[in-house]
Design a protein around this motif. Structure first.
Motif, mmCIF file in Angstrom:
data_model
loop_
_atom_site.group_PDB
_atom_site.id
_atom_site.type_symbol
_atom_site.label_atom_id
_atom_site.label_comp_id
_atom_site.label_asym_id
_atom_site.label_seq_id
_atom_site.Cartn_x
_atom_site.Cartn_y
_atom_site.Cartn_z
ATOM 1 N N LEU A 48 0.892 -0.996 -0.045
ATOM 2 C CA LEU A 48 -0.124 -0.144 0.022
ATOM 3 C C LEU A 48 0.699 1.134 0.010
ATOM 4 C CD1 LEU A 48 -2.975 0.981 0.079
ATOM 5 C CD2 LEU A 48 -2.722 1.334 2.625
ATOM 6 N N TRP A 49 1.813 1.324 0.766
ATOM 7 C CA TRP A 49 2.829 2.433 0.987
ATOM 8 C C TRP A 49 3.716 2.732 -0.309
ATOM 9 C CZ3 TRP A 49 4.974 2.451 6.455
ATOM 10 C CH2 TRP A 49 3.794 2.537 7.686
ATOM 11 N N GLU A 50 3.445 1.810 -1.190
ATOM 12 C CA GLU A 50 4.313 1.905 -2.340
ATOM 13 C C GLU A 50 3.372 2.224 -3.743
ATOM 14 O OE1 GLU A 50 8.717 0.124 -2.648
ATOM 15 O OE2 GLU A 50 7.370 -1.199 -3.193
ATOM 16 N N GLY A 51 2.014 2.327 -3.448
ATOM 17 C CA GLY A 51 0.907 2.665 -4.177
ATOM 18 C C GLY A 51 0.382 1.608 -5.160
ATOM 19 N N ARG A 52 0.312 0.268 -4.240
ATOM 20 C CA ARG A 52 -0.267 -0.919 -4.926
ATOM 21 C C ARG A 52 -1.251 -1.371 -4.201
ATOM 22 N NH1 ARG A 52 5.029 -1.414 -6.479
ATOM 23 N NH2 ARG A 52 5.724 -2.484 -4.602
ATOM 24 N N PRO A 53 -2.648 -0.606 -4.103
ATOM 25 C CA PRO A 53 -3.716 -1.009 -3.069
ATOM 26 C C PRO A 53 -4.182 -2.316 -3.446
ATOM 27 C CG PRO A 53 -4.400 0.569 -4.739
ATOM 28 C CD PRO A 53 -2.839 0.332 -4.818
ATOM 29 N N GLU A 54 -4.330 -3.055 -4.758
ATOM 30 C CA GLU A 54 -4.828 -3.953 -4.868
ATOM 31 C C GLU A 54 -4.229 -5.447 -4.401
ATOM 32 O OE1 GLU A 54 -6.879 -6.480 -8.966
ATOM 33 O OE2 GLU A 54 -5.958 -4.732 -8.973
ATOM 34 N N ALA A 55 -2.877 -5.536 -4.453
ATOM 35 C CA ALA A 55 -1.965 -6.255 -3.980
ATOM 36 C C ALA A 55 -1.961 -6.212 -2.561
ATOM 37 C CB ALA A 55 -0.317 -6.199 -4.316
ATOM 38 N N ALA A 56 -1.938 -5.021 -1.992
ATOM 39 C CA ALA A 56 -2.174 -4.741 -0.426
ATOM 40 C C ALA A 56 -3.445 -5.330 0.229
ATOM 41 C CB ALA A 56 -2.221 -3.249 -0.167
ATOM 42 N N LEU A 57 -4.552 -5.046 -0.525
ATOM 43 C CA LEU A 57 -5.779 -5.805 0.020
ATOM 44 C C LEU A 57 -5.748 -7.093 0.142
ATOM 45 C CD1 LEU A 57 -8.633 -4.675 0.607
ATOM 46 C CD2 LEU A 57 -9.466 -5.028 -1.697
ATOM 47 N N SER A 58 -5.237 -7.701 -1.098
ATOM 48 C CA SER A 58 -5.175 -9.419 -0.837
ATOM 49 C C SER A 58 -4.315 -9.751 0.252
ATOM 50 C CB SER A 58 -4.494 -9.823 -2.090
ATOM 51 O OG SER A 58 -4.060 -11.154 -1.910
ATOM 52 N N TYR A 59 -3.136 -9.115 0.755
ATOM 53 C CA TYR A 59 -2.584 -9.583 1.927
ATOM 54 C C TYR A 59 -3.485 -9.243 3.175
ATOM 55 C CZ TYR A 59 1.688 -10.322 -0.574
ATOM 56 O OH TYR A 59 2.584 -10.706 -1.379
ATOM 57 N N PHE A 60 -4.310 -7.972 3.247
ATOM 58 C CA PHE A 60 -5.095 -7.767 4.391
ATOM 59 C C PHE A 60 -6.095 -8.581 4.647
ATOM 60 C CE2 PHE A 60 -3.630 -2.709 3.753
ATOM 61 C CZ PHE A 60 -2.462 -2.961 4.463
ATOM 62 N N GLU A 61 -6.708 -8.873 3.465
ATOM 63 C CA GLU A 61 -8.008 -9.724 3.586
ATOM 64 C C GLU A 61 -7.601 -10.894 4.221
ATOM 65 O OE1 GLU A 61 -9.422 -9.601 -0.197
ATOM 66 O OE2 GLU A 61 -10.932 -7.872 0.125
ATOM 67 N N LYS A 62 -6.342 -11.842 3.772
ATOM 68 C CA LYS A 62 -5.880 -12.991 4.101
ATOM 69 C C LYS A 62 -5.426 -12.853 5.721
ATOM 70 C CE LYS A 62 -3.916 -14.577 -0.086
ATOM 71 N NZ LYS A 62 -2.637 -14.751 -0.792
ATOM 72 N N ALA A 63 -5.158 -11.526 6.291
ATOM 73 C CA ALA A 63 -4.629 -11.614 7.667
ATOM 74 C C ALA A 63 -5.945 -11.395 8.458
ATOM 75 C CB ALA A 63 -3.719 -10.117 7.636
ATOM 76 N N ALA A 64 -7.034 -10.698 7.739
ATOM 77 C CA ALA A 64 -8.270 -10.546 8.475
ATOM 78 C C ALA A 64 -8.864 -11.871 8.718
ATOM 79 C CB ALA A 64 -8.941 -9.592 7.716
ATOM 80 N N ASP A 65 -8.938 -12.689 7.886
ATOM 81 C CA ASP A 65 -9.451 -13.877 7.900
ATOM 82 C C ASP A 65 -8.764 -14.923 8.977
ATOM 83 O OD1 ASP A 65 -11.166 -13.453 5.803
ATOM 84 O OD2 ASP A 65 -10.120 -14.264 4.168
ATOM 85 N N LEU A 66 -7.273 -14.798 9.068
ATOM 86 C CA LEU A 66 -6.745 -15.522 9.996
ATOM 87 C C LEU A 66 -6.869 -14.970 11.367
ATOM 88 C CD1 LEU A 66 -2.923 -15.887 8.512
ATOM 89 C CD2 LEU A 66 -4.673 -17.984 8.878
ATOM 90 N N ASP A 67 -6.996 -13.606 11.475
ATOM 91 C CA ASP A 67 -7.295 -13.316 12.896
ATOM 92 C C ASP A 67 -8.922 -13.440 13.433
ATOM 93 O OD1 ASP A 67 -5.055 -12.058 13.010
ATOM 94 O OD2 ASP A 67 -5.565 -10.022 12.768
ATOM 95 N N ARG A 68 -9.810 -13.516 12.496
ATOM 96 C CA ARG A 68 -11.151 -13.992 12.791
ATOM 97 C C ARG A 68 -11.085 -15.555 13.219
ATOM 98 N NH1 ARG A 68 -12.809 -10.513 8.717
ATOM 99 N NH2 ARG A 68 -12.320 -11.702 7.218
#
Length: 917
Positions: free
Chosen positions: A680-700
């Motif tokens: 995300l901080w390098e300007g690639r929101p789509e790739a960032a979102l893929s990682y964030f969604e996987k992390a959120a699934d694991l936390d749930r």
């Protein structure tokens, strides 16, 4: 020593070549060959050559009978190291070092054996700081395992220090020594083969002072196979008539034992008996031999060169002499020698070992003493010796005493586990499991096996253990606590919470404060992560109980629980005070615990905006992890997160990937979060979102709900907004804000306010966005979140720019930039300068150095890099470097932008200014 090297010119050249090559990192040469082939002689000459070249050469010559003694080789190598070298060791490392070398008393707190490896690394680094260091070990196949393990631990963690290893080893297929820690190109192998006929002739003449007739020389060469030791002994054992008469058979022993045994043939009986005592000990002090009354009897052996006296210690002139004598003696004779030594030795570990070797039948008194000594060895930081003593104790336990056999076996297994020998620990635990006399004994073995497994497998073993301890509430409480701790990574927080509650109920039922404190610690963490009230109070109660009972393992767990909660609650000042005090408390005794606290302190300082301190703490933590050879997924999170904030995104990614490599399934969220932030901080929101969604699934899946630990969730919102998924982003904000309000997390509420401002801006409600972000700036300031405040200012500047309020936008951008620069947030500095660039006009020229300003002005009027270089008497490379920094500081990307914003009214003014400056 030149006469001892006849016929070995090629080998000597190889050793000299090894020593003469530049030493830029650790290298080794291994001199190997059969028994008596001349390895020790070559090694001795190698040591002499090294001493002529280098200031520091440390040597050891272990014997076979010393294999069971801990840290013998370390004592040889480092026993005379100057106090100035060890003075810089941290207290836990100094204590471990002194304990290994028997420089400390028998009493004192347990010392983690891994601290010894860290101490050795410090000592090796210090010794090699002024020039190459040489470690020379002869007959390293007899080196004790404790020493080799500790040295390997330290050598494996060198960072280019100039260290040479000169190793001599008897042929043993498949065996490796210290050189195993090096890459193959850094290891030279010098195979010592048979002497030539001419070399053998010169050797016999030099050593025995005789010149053999050619036929006799051929016979000796054939009988000895060119082995120098064999040849000397064969030639020594022949009569003059045998050597002269070629028809007379040579008196050649059938094997090595018989050959070496001939050296003892002319010695009196009392001398051989005294030599057996010396061989059973290995290298007995002369004072001990005097006390035993055998020193006078050893004079013939000294005269014959069988043994030699050095530094008040008696050594066999060749280890084979001791080994052959010892092995050639009957079992009863060997046991008698060990019993004599046991009667006189004062050190309890050495005494117990000899007492065991002097006993041939089960003896509970001896077994009990061995068990006690095993515990002492553990406290000395010698788990390998402790494991051997405990195993001897188990074997000498009478068959009918199943409880003692079980206890001593488990003691041995845990000692092996502490020494890093997990396979041996597992084998013993499995054997104890197979022969367990009752359900409690079986459960204890299962608990140990669980420590060697991944969380899912460990839970299965613990559940099996739990099934057998219905009548043992204390053991059941311990198992429930372990299930809660380990199970939260396998089955989530809700599942683990049930076991934590049961552990607490059982602990209270049996009135056991140790168990109660342990149960409260894990219950507090689970309560915190499940957003239930009173978590910190539970952790503090666990700590109070732990201090009262002063049980180190329980105290460590409770101390950790409080620090964990304060850190993730973002109560920065309280957390810092607690962690710093805790670090002071453990500094003298538990380096691993101290490093774990530093991990949390690094995060606290990151929250507080003291990023240089945060990095120093995180690096200290990682250094200790490397020293101790332990690695977990979360270890990489703090250092990776700090690198990310400081703009070192590649380093952050490296730590994230390593975190994923060592993670179990439910522990992968840390690595995924770091990768998402970097994208995300390098300007690639789509790739960032893929990682964030996987992390959120694991936390749930884990049941992790606390918003303070999900520090990336606002970035998850930003990724959604950048992809136009506004409704999803708003739902996410609602969820996290609700959680933050439920538990009163002011830090997370400030983030939620900023996130709501971002959502409003994305919907085009700029006035509401302005209001929300302005409030977020104040909220971040109130909780001391400088980085969050700067990000809110940056967002506010963007909103104001969209509102065409350029002056206010510039004020927000410049305030954000000032904070980002003060923090060292390189990525965000560049982004903010880019936003300032969108405002147009003359910008931040004050940031440029005089040289950068001159370059910028000439480029702005259309000069090429070559023309600028000629005008300013610089190289083109220097001009390009200045120009890169100008672009970065002014937030622009091209010469066209630079010209648009910096070109003066008079285009020739820049040139005139340069010429007159």
């Amino acid at each position: 020593m030149s006469h001892t090297l006849v016929g070995r010119d090629a080998e000597l050249a190889a050793i000299r070549g090894f020593l003469d090559r530049p030493v830029t990192a650790a290298r080794a040469i291994v001199i190997d060959g059969g028994a008596g082939i001349g390895k020790s002689t070559l090694w001795q000459v190698g040591v002499a050559e090294a001493q002529a070249r280098f200031d520091t050469v440390l040597t050891s010559r272990p014997a076979q009978v010393e294999l069971g003694l801990p840290y013998v080789v370390l004592g040889d190598l480092f026993g005379d190291v100057g106090s100035h070298v060890v003075a810089g060791l941290t207290p836990p490392r100094r204590r471990a070092f002194d304990a290994a070398l028997l420089l400390a008393g028998d009493e004192g707190p347990a010392i983690d054996p891994r601290a010894l490896g860290a101490a050795l690394l410090d000592v090796l680094t210090a010794l090699a700081s002024d020039g190459p260091l040489v470690l020379a070990i002869d007959d390293d196949q007899w080196a004790d395992a404790s020493s080799i393990a500790s040295l390997s631990f330290a050598l494996r963690r060198l960072r280019g220090e100039p260290i040479l290893m000169l190793l001599a080893r008897r042929d043993q297929p498949g065996q490796a020594g210290l050189e195993a820690i090096l890459d193959p190109p850094d290891v030279e192998r010098l195979r010592v083969g048979p002497l030539s006929l001419g070399g053998l002739e010169a050797l016999i003449q030099a050593r025995l002072g005789i010149s053999l007739p050619r036929p006799a020389l051929l016979r000796v060469h054939e009988a000895s196979g060119g082995n120098p030791l064999f040849a000397i002994e064969v030639a020594r054992s022949q009569s003059k008539e045998t050597l002269i008469d070629p028809l007379s058979p040579l008196q050649v022993p059938a094997d090595l034992e018989r050959l070496i045994g001939a050296r003892y043939a002319g010695l009196p009986r009392e001398t051989r008996d005294a030599l057996l005592v010396a061989a059973a000990h290995g290298r007995p002090p002369v004072a001990l031999l005097e006390e035993l009354g055998v020193l006078p009897a050893l004079e013939p052996a000294l005269a014959a060169g069988v043994v030699e006296r050095s530094n008040d210690v008696l050594r066999f002139s060749h280890p084979l002499l001791a080994s052959v004598l010892y092995q050639g003696t009957s079992g009863g004779g060997r046991r008698a020698a060990h019993r004599r030594l046991a009667e006189r030795l004062q050190d309890p570990v050495h005494r117990a070992r000899h007492l065991a070797l002097g006993t041939d039948h089960p003896d509970d008194a001896v077994a009990a003493e061995l068990e006690t000594s095993a515990g002492l060895a553990r406290r000395r930081g010698a788990p390998i010796a402790a494991a051997e003593l405990a195993e001897l104790a188990e074997r000498l336990t009478p068959d009918g005493d199943l409880d003692a056999r079980q206890r001593r076996g488990m003691l041995a297994a845990r000692a092996h586990l502490a020494a890093g020998a997990g396979d041996r620990a597992k084998a013993i635990a499995e054997a104890r499991l197979a022969t367990a006399a009752g359900p409690e004994a079986r459960s204890e073995a299962l608990i140990l096996l669980a420590e060697l497994e991944t969380p899912p497998a460990a839970v299965a073993l613990l559940e099996e253990a739990l099934a057998g301890v219905a009548a043992a509430p204390r053991l059941a409480a311990e198992i429930h606590g372990l299930l809660a701790d380990i199970g939260r990574f396998a089955h989530g927080r809700d599942w683990a919470d049930q076991h934590a509650r049961q552990a607490l109920r059982l602990a209270e039922a049996v009135h056991d404060d140790r168990l109660r404190a342990g149960a409260l610690s894990i219950a507090a963490v689970l309560r915190f992560e499940r957003l239930e009230p009173g978590a910190l109070e539970l952790a503090q109660e666990a700590y109070r109980l732990s201090v009262g009972i002063d049980e180190p393992r329980t105290l460590r767990q409770a101390r950790w629980a409080v620090g964990h909660l304060l850190t993730w609650m973002h109560r920065t000042d309280e957390a810092r005070a607690w962690l710093e005090r805790a670090i002071d408390e453990v500094a003298d005794g538990d380096e691993l615990s101290r490093s774990e606290l530093l991990w949390y302190l690094s995060l606290v300082e990151l929250w507080a905006g003291r990023w240089d301190r945060a990095r120093a703490h995180a690096e200290a933590f990682m250094s200790t992890v490397a020293h101790y050879g332990v690695e977990r997924s979360a270890d990489h999170f703090a250092i990776g997160l700090i690198a990310l904030h400081q703009g070192q995104l590649d380093i952050a990614r490296e730590h994230a990937r390593r975190s994923l490599e060592v993670s179990e399934h439910l522990l992968q969220s840390a690595g995924l979060e770091l990768l998402g932030l970097a994208e995300l901080w390098e300007g690639r929101p789509e790739a960032a979102l893929s990682y964030f969604e996987k992390a959120a699934d694991l936390d749930r899946e884990r049941g992790l709900a606390d918003p303070g630990q999900a520090i990336w969730w606002v970035d998850h919102v930003e990724a959604l907004l950048q992809l136009g998924r506004i409704d999803e982003a708003e739902t996410l904000v609602d969820d996290w804000e609700d959680k933050a309000r439920r538990v009163g997390r002011d830090w997370a509420l400030a983030q939620a306010l900023r996130a709501r401002g971002l959502v409003a801006a994305a919907r085009g409600d700029l006035d509401d966005a302005n209001r929300l972000l302005d409030g977020a700036i104040d909220a971040h300031a109130r909780v001391g979140d400088l980085f969050g405040r700067a990000r809110a200012l940056l967002a506010l500047g963007g909103v104001r720019l969209r509102q065409r309020r350029k002056r206010l936008a510039r004020e927000a951008f410049e305030a954000a930039l000032e904070t980002f620069e003060a923090l060292g947030a390189a990525t965000w500095v560049a982004r903010t300068r880019g936003e300032l660039g969108r405002l147009g006009g003359r910008r931040r020229m004050d940031d440029l150095s005089p040289s950068e300003r001159r370059v910028a002005e000439l480029v702005a009027v259309g000069r090429t890099n070559r023309e600028v270089a000629a005008a300013l008497f610089l190289s083109e490379r220097t001009v390009a470097g200045h120009l890169t920094r100008v672009y970065e500081k002014l937030g622009i990307r091209s010469r066209t932008e630079l010209a648009r914003h910096l070109v003066p009214a008079d285009p020739d003014a820049a040139t005139r200014n340069i010429q007159t400056s």
